[in-house]
Design an enzyme around this catalytic site. Structure first.
Site, mmCIF file in Angstrom:
data_model
loop_
_atom_site.group_PDB
_atom_site.id
_atom_site.type_symbol
_atom_site.label_atom_id
_atom_site.label_comp_id
_atom_site.label_asym_id
_atom_site.label_seq_id
_atom_site.Cartn_x
_atom_site.Cartn_y
_atom_site.Cartn_z
ATOM 1 N N ASP A 54 -11.370 0.798 -1.814
ATOM 2 C CA ASP A 54 -10.551 -0.291 -1.732
ATOM 3 C C ASP A 54 -11.384 -1.464 -2.340
ATOM 4 O O ASP A 54 -10.979 -2.374 -2.417
ATOM 5 C CB ASP A 54 -9.879 -0.430 -0.283
ATOM 6 N N GLN A 83 -4.711 1.919 5.643
ATOM 7 C CA GLN A 83 -3.753 1.586 5.017
ATOM 8 C C GLN A 83 -3.199 0.251 5.845
ATOM 9 O O GLN A 83 -2.842 0.590 7.171
ATOM 10 C CB GLN A 83 -2.464 2.665 4.998
ATOM 11 N N LYS A 97 -0.314 7.030 -4.455
ATOM 12 C CA LYS A 97 -1.859 7.592 -4.381
ATOM 13 C C LYS A 97 -1.980 9.033 -4.419
ATOM 14 O O LYS A 97 -2.946 9.400 -5.109
ATOM 15 C CB LYS A 97 -2.436 6.721 -3.181
#
Ligand code: NAD
Length: 285
Positions: A119, A96, A52
């Site tokens: 997300d 995460q 990322k």
């Protein structure tokens, strides 16, 4: 000839567009900032986070990692996320997964404010899927969005086709089944309690496996006469190698197209996340 549904050409195209959009935001004094919150130091999570970060740097966005101690209490964790929600410099926040056992009882997907939920897990964002959206200007869950864009790039039609999605998780299977239905596919959502999976996959035009079990899908799941398209979402380790859910060597000669692991759905997920970061930034400014 089996078509390999590689992500790279799609990713290259998207990088060019996202870099331009990022530059335009920077010129307006709003450099997008992705903040990743990691609890502990799970090695697989650290690998995903590196990907990322790399992609943020590629398009010119900022990236920051907040690595929290695995013993952090619920109260301190919630306070940390809330501070990021309130911080105007932070464009997008990712918590995460997995988090520590202590935090598992929290509804993690609902903690990030919807405007920063890159997300696409918050109920406010997934609601668009329930409402039948096919819009690209919503923060949709990244893996489903990436899969549909991979299929679009390779001009694989969805309208009227029978898609069998295997796995019903909140982050892949369920939102994907809705997104495919919104695109006019006829969707069967299979899961761990589904009986006779091979009977379903053999009549599918498109099989998408998001289970997390190496070699789950083998030749016995394929009808070679159907010219099936197979998308492999799984990320598993087998004999120290990253593999998907599909026994690739056995299945690939029997199908019209198949996504490789690595190099298929994984990079599509990362680029969709970056696209959500830019979109969030554009909406915020
Ligand atoms: P999950 O564990 O939350 O869900 C797995 C699903 O598989 C469950 O719904 C379960 O019912 C179903 N299942 C289990 N055994 C089955 C069986 N024998 N037959 C049919 N269904 C069965 O997993 P998840 O978070 O959705 O992830 C699934 C896989 O996809 C994992 O390997 C994960 O690493 C991978 N993944 C990859 C990406 C990517 O970008 N490539 C993104 C997300 C997840």
């Amino acid at each position: 000839m089996t078509t390999l549904l590689k992500a790279q050409p799609v990713v290259d195209q998207k990088i060019a567009d996202l870099t331009k959009r990022c530059q335009s935001l920077i010129q307006k004094g709003k450099r997008p900032l992705m903040k990743v919150v990691l609890v502990g130091n799970n090695p697989a999570s650290l690998t995903y986070i590196r990907n990322k970060k790399k992609m943020c740097e590629t398009i010119g966005a900022e990236f920051e990692l907040d690595q929290l101690d695995s013993s952090i209490s619920k109260t301190d964790f919630l306070a940390h996320v809330e501070k990021l929600n309130q911080n105007p410099k932070v464009t997008g926040i990712i918590i995460q997964l997995p988090v520590s056992n202590e935090l598992k009882s929290l509804r993690i997907s609902q903690l990030v404010t919807p405007e920063k939920d890159i997300d696409g897990f918050h109920g406010h964002n997934t609601q668009w899927l329930y409402e039948g959206s096919i819009q690209t200007n919503h923060l949709l869950p990244c893996t489903p969005k990436g899969i549909v864009e991979l299929l679009d790039y390779y001009q694989i039609p969805l309208k009227g086709k029978h898609a069998v999605v295997i796995g019903r998780s909140l982050i892949v299977g369920k939102p994907l089944s809705m997104l495919l239905s919104n695109r006019n596919a006829t969707v069967t959502l299979a899961h761990s309690k589904t009986e006779n999976l091979a009977d379903l996959t053999k009549i599918a035009d498109i099989i998408i496996s998001a289970v997390g079990k190496a070699e789950l899908i083998t030749a016995k799941h394929i009808n070679p006469a159907k010219k099936t398209v197979v998308v492999d979402v799984g990320m598993n380790t087998l004999h120290d190698k990253l593999v998907g859910d599909v026994k690739f060597d056995e299945v690939s000669p029997l199908v019209a197209a198949i996504s490789p692991v690595p190099g298929g759905v994984g990079p599509m997920t990362v680029i969709s996340l970056i696209e959500n970061l830019i979109l969030a930034s554009e909406k915020q400014s």
